[in-house]
Design an enzyme around this catalytic site. Structure first.
Site, PDB file in Angstrom:
ATOM      1  N   ASN A  10      50.454  29.163  50.744  1.00 51.71           N
ATOM      2  CA  ASN A  10      49.003  29.292  50.601  1.00 51.71           C
ATOM      3  C   ASN A  10      48.395  29.390  51.998  1.00 51.71           C
ATOM      4  OD1 ASN A  10      46.315  29.106  49.992  1.00 51.71           O
ATOM      5  ND2 ASN A  10      46.396  27.005  49.211  1.00 51.71           N
ATOM      6  N   GLU A 171      49.049  18.337  43.374  1.00 50.11           N
ATOM      7  CA  GLU A 171      48.590  18.249  44.761  1.00 50.11           C
ATOM      8  C   GLU A 171      47.607  17.086  44.904  1.00 50.11           C
ATOM      9  OE1 GLU A 171      49.119  22.137  47.081  1.00 50.11           O
ATOM     10  OE2 GLU A 171      47.143  22.175  46.181  1.00 50.11           O
TER      11      GLU A 171
HETATM   12  P1  PGA Z   1      48.987  21.558  53.081  1.00 48.50           P
HETATM   13  O1  PGA Z   1      48.168  22.337  51.938  1.00 48.50           O
HETATM   14  O2  PGA Z   1      50.438  21.900  52.898  1.00 48.50           O
HETATM   15  O3  PGA Z   1      48.420  22.076  54.368  1.00 48.50           O
HETATM   16  O4  PGA Z   1      48.726  20.094  52.892  1.00 48.50           O
HETATM   17  C1  PGA Z   1      48.666  22.451  50.639  1.00 48.50           C
HETATM   18  C2  PGA Z   1      47.653  23.144  49.775  1.00 48.50           C
HETATM   19  O5  PGA Z   1      46.462  22.998  50.005  1.00 48.50           O
HETATM   20  O6  PGA Z   1      48.020  23.885  48.847  1.00 48.50           O
END
Ligand code: PGA
Length: 260
Positions: A10, A171
């Site tokens: 992402n 998440e």
């Molecule tokens: P991060 O983001 O790996 O930078 O914590 C994950 C996400 O927002 O999908």
């Protein structure tokens, strides 16, 4: 864990065409070395970079495209939105829906997320549906209650026939971009709860729930994360912005999968 872990990069609102071109060139070089063949790696650049990434990938087997969001309708008066048919036309196979940043900053609700996911499915796009609790909810030990409520909401419009196509991403909001990933124990508790809840909802229509973890994943912590029962890969933010780092993360996860 799935036999072969699945990863979504992402990129959020980052990179311009030039950066994306360089990224994909480098990622292709690394990817070739591993002679990967399965569709298990997904790049989710901003909308504007989808054609750039697609063209630079040049049909590289195993690497597919995702959008970072998708609208619930096909066409109409929805200024600033992008729909599933538009994404299909660009060769997009997946769409992230309900990311916590969309929920917190742009007011997306579970009902919206469900409708967006449904329309994606109708057009052959697999939604990666994000759920997760905030820090306050985590500290108040309300994680399971929050996940149950979100799951009921986001799955509301999803018919049983699509049960196997959707992908869920756990998440925890407090773990996103903070450098503080959830512990394997916390992920295990959430994962078990999510899988039980989804199986209750769809019944025998779903034998295997596709579940990712997201939130401060790194090449270092991914090995422990993909060992958590039920976790089949990761939705990666910060660590996906550099092709070498993203590739190390994938390789480290695969090395664990290969042994299990
Ligand atoms: P991060 O983001 O790996 O930078 O914590 C994950 C996400 O927002 O999908």
């Amino acid at each position: 864990m799935l036999a072969r872990p699945f990863f979504v990069a992402n990129w959020k609102m980052n990179m311009l065409s030039r950066d994306a071109g360089r990224y994909v060139l480098e990622f292709r070089r690394l990817y070739k070395v591993a002679e990967s063949g399965l569709d298990d790696t997904v790049l989710a650049p901003p909308f504007t970079l989808l054609p750039v990434v697609r063209d630079e990938l040049g049909g590289l087997p195993g690497v597919l495209l995702a959008a970072q969001n998708v609208h619930a309708e096909d066409f109409g008066a929805h200024t600033g939105e992008v729909s599933a048919p538009m994404l299909r036309e660009l060769g997009v196979s997946f769409a992230i829906v309900g990311h916590s940043e969309r929920r917190a900053l742009y007011g997306e609700t579970d009902a919206w997320v469900s409708k967006r996911a449904l329309n994606a499915l109708k057009h052959g796009i697999r939604p990666v549906i994000c759920i997760g609790e905030t820090l306050g909810e985590f500290e108040a030990k309300r994680t399971k209650e929050v996940l149950t409520k979100q799951l009921h909401g986001v799955l509301e419009h999803i018919p049983d026939e699509h049960a196997k196509t959707i992908i869920l991403a756990y998440e925890p909001v407090w773990a996103i971009g903070t450098g503080r990933a959830a512990t394997p124990d916390d992920i295990a508790a959430a994962s078990e709860h999510i899988i039980t809840t989804v199986q209750k909802r769809f019944g025998p229509a779903v034998d295997k729930v596709r579940l990712l973890y997201g939130g401060s994943t790194s090449p270092e912590n991914i090995k422990e994360i993909v060992k958590v029962p039920g976790i089949g890969g990761a939705l990666v933010g910060g660590a996906s912005l550099n092709p070498q780092t993203f590739w190390s993360l994938i390789e480290n996860a695969r090395s664990v999968a290969a042994k299990s």
